[in-house]
Design a protein around this motif. Structure first.
Motif, mmCIF file in Angstrom:
data_model
loop_
_atom_site.group_PDB
_atom_site.id
_atom_site.type_symbol
_atom_site.label_atom_id
_atom_site.label_comp_id
_atom_site.label_asym_id
_atom_site.label_seq_id
_atom_site.Cartn_x
_atom_site.Cartn_y
_atom_site.Cartn_z
ATOM 1 N N GLU A 47 0.849 -1.165 0.025
ATOM 2 C CA GLU A 47 -0.148 0.054 -0.111
ATOM 3 C C GLU A 47 0.898 1.195 -0.029
ATOM 4 O O GLU A 47 0.693 2.170 -0.715
ATOM 5 C CB GLU A 47 -0.925 -0.009 1.242
ATOM 6 C CG GLU A 47 -1.919 0.881 1.253
ATOM 7 C CD GLU A 47 -2.678 1.046 2.410
ATOM 8 O OE1 GLU A 47 -3.262 2.198 3.048
ATOM 9 O OE2 GLU A 47 -3.315 -0.047 2.804
ATOM 10 N N ALA A 48 1.903 1.347 0.732
ATOM 11 C CA ALA A 48 2.837 2.385 0.845
ATOM 12 C C ALA A 48 3.417 2.484 -0.550
ATOM 13 O O ALA A 48 3.481 3.620 -0.960
ATOM 14 C CB ALA A 48 3.915 2.206 1.755
ATOM 15 N N GLU A 50 2.244 1.677 -3.609
ATOM 16 C CA GLU A 50 1.315 2.398 -4.329
ATOM 17 C C GLU A 50 1.178 3.683 -4.136
ATOM 18 O O GLU A 50 0.704 4.668 -5.118
ATOM 19 C CB GLU A 50 0.001 1.468 -4.248
ATOM 20 C CG GLU A 50 0.048 -0.062 -4.662
ATOM 21 C CD GLU A 50 0.447 0.008 -6.270
ATOM 22 O OE1 GLU A 50 0.088 0.401 -7.108
ATOM 23 O OE2 GLU A 50 1.407 -1.161 -6.426
ATOM 24 N N LYS A 51 1.008 4.153 -2.672
ATOM 25 C CA LYS A 51 0.943 5.585 -2.661
ATOM 26 C C LYS A 51 2.072 6.258 -3.172
ATOM 27 O O LYS A 51 1.847 7.472 -3.761
ATOM 28 C CB LYS A 51 0.689 5.730 -0.988
ATOM 29 C CG LYS A 51 0.451 7.071 -0.573
ATOM 30 C CD LYS A 51 0.274 7.222 0.938
ATOM 31 C CE LYS A 51 0.044 8.569 1.515
ATOM 32 N NZ LYS A 51 0.021 8.940 2.790
ATOM 33 N N ALA A 54 1.652 6.786 -6.670
ATOM 34 C CA ALA A 54 0.776 7.759 -7.003
ATOM 35 C C ALA A 54 1.283 9.266 -6.804
ATOM 36 O O ALA A 54 1.112 10.284 -7.597
ATOM 37 C CB ALA A 54 -0.537 7.639 -6.312
ATOM 38 N N GLU A 55 2.086 9.405 -5.865
ATOM 39 C CA GLU A 55 2.636 10.615 -5.587
ATOM 40 C C GLU A 55 3.853 11.144 -6.751
ATOM 41 O O GLU A 55 4.009 12.045 -7.032
ATOM 42 C CB GLU A 55 3.204 10.773 -4.070
ATOM 43 C CG GLU A 55 2.126 10.634 -2.895
ATOM 44 C CD GLU A 55 2.925 10.477 -1.816
ATOM 45 O OE1 GLU A 55 4.194 10.472 -1.523
ATOM 46 O OE2 GLU A 55 2.225 10.428 -0.738
#
Length: 106
Positions: A47-48, A50-51, A54-55
């Motif tokens: 999840e980190a 993927e975040k 995105a950033e």
């Protein structure tokens, strides 16, 4: 008497086997808990990631906009420099004409 000894040995073997089974069961439970914790950590890490991806896309888009604005500013600067050269050329011609006229008037 031999039968009694064999029976006691069998009971001891069964007791030791039960202890071994209980220890194995506890080890399996601990392994399962560790596996669950590892899966949770892996999911959190994914999840980190993927975040961060995105950033990064956002930062990359902003960088592209900045680069495009910089290129547009460079083009505008080049155009202004050409205008300035043309104006300076006109000014120099006018200055020479004025100097020539002043020379003729004297």
């Amino acid at each position: 008497d031999g039968m009694q000894k064999a029976l006691e040995d069998a009971r001891d073997g069964i007791a030791k086997a039960k202890v071994g089974i209980k220890a194995s069961h506890k080890a399996v439970e601990k392994s399962g808990a560790a596996a669950d914790a590892a899966e949770s950590e892996a999911a959190a890490a994914k999840e980190a990631v993927e975040k961060l991806k995105a950033e990064f896309v956002g930062v990359e888009s902003a960088a592209l906009l900045v680069m495009q604005a910089y290129q547009a500013a460079q083009k505008a600067q080049s155009a202004k420099q050409e205008e300035l050269k043309a104006i300076e050329g006109s000014y120099d011609k006018a200055k020479k004409a004025v100097a020539k006229l002043r020379g003729e008037q004297v």
